[in-house]
Design a protein around this motif. Structure first.
Motif, short mmCIF file in Angstrom:
data_model
loop_
_atom_site.label_atom_id
_atom_site.label_comp_id
_atom_site.label_asym_id
_atom_site.label_seq_id
_atom_site.Cartn_x
_atom_site.Cartn_y
_atom_site.Cartn_z
N PHE A 232 -9.51 10.77 72.08
CA PHE A 232 -8.08 10.75 71.17
C PHE A 232 -7.38 9.89 72.09
CE2 PHE A 232 -10.05 14.12 69.00
CZ PHE A 232 -9.19 14.23 67.95
N PRO B 8 -10.89 11.61 66.62
CA PRO B 8 -9.92 11.94 65.90
C PRO B 8 -9.82 11.83 64.46
CG PRO B 8 -9.59 9.80 66.91
CD PRO B 8 -10.82 10.40 67.25
N ASP C 184 -3.36 9.87 68.49
CA ASP C 184 -4.17 10.38 67.61
C ASP C 184 -3.69 12.02 67.82
OD1 ASP C 184 -5.73 8.39 66.65
OD2 ASP C 184 -7.08 8.44 68.40
#
Length: 89
Positions: free
Chosen positions: A82, A54, A86
Motif C-alpha cells: 500500500f 489495495p 492507498d
C-alpha cells in the motif's frame, strides 16, 4: 502446520484477507476468513493477518481484521503493498 513436526514457536505465520467478495459475497467477512485459515492450518493463532494489495482500499476490511485480532485469531494485523494514499482511502 499440524503435521509438519515443527514446533509452533519456531514458525511465524502470516496469511492475508482472501478477497473473493466479487465472486463469493458470503465470504466478505475478514474475521470469518481468519478463522477458516486457522482451521486449514491447524493452529490457534496467526502471527500476522494482512491485506496484501489495495484493491478498494484497506477500509472495507479493517473492521473485520480488528475483530479477528480481538477474538484472538491474529496477534497483529496490517497491510502490504500500500502507498500512503492507498491506506487513507
Amino acid at each position: 502446520m499440524r503435521d509438519s513436526g515443527v514446533p509452533r514457536e519456531e514458525v511465524f505465520i502470516v496469511t492475508e484477507v482472501f478477497i473473493v467478495t466479487k465472486f463469493y459475497p458470503a465470504r466478505a467477512d475478514p474475521a470469518a476468513e481468519a478463522e477458516r485459515s486457522l482451521r486449514r492450518l491447524g493452529v490457534d493463532q496467526l502471527d500476522l493477518y494482512i491485506i496484501h494489495w489495495p484493491q478498494g482500499g484497506a477500509t472495507w476490511a479493517w473492521p473485520g481484521m480488528e475483530a479477528a485480532r480481538q477474538r484472538g485469531y491474529a496477534r497483529s494485523i496490517g497491510v502490504s503493498n500500500f502507498s500512503v494514499e492507498d491506506s487513507t482511502r
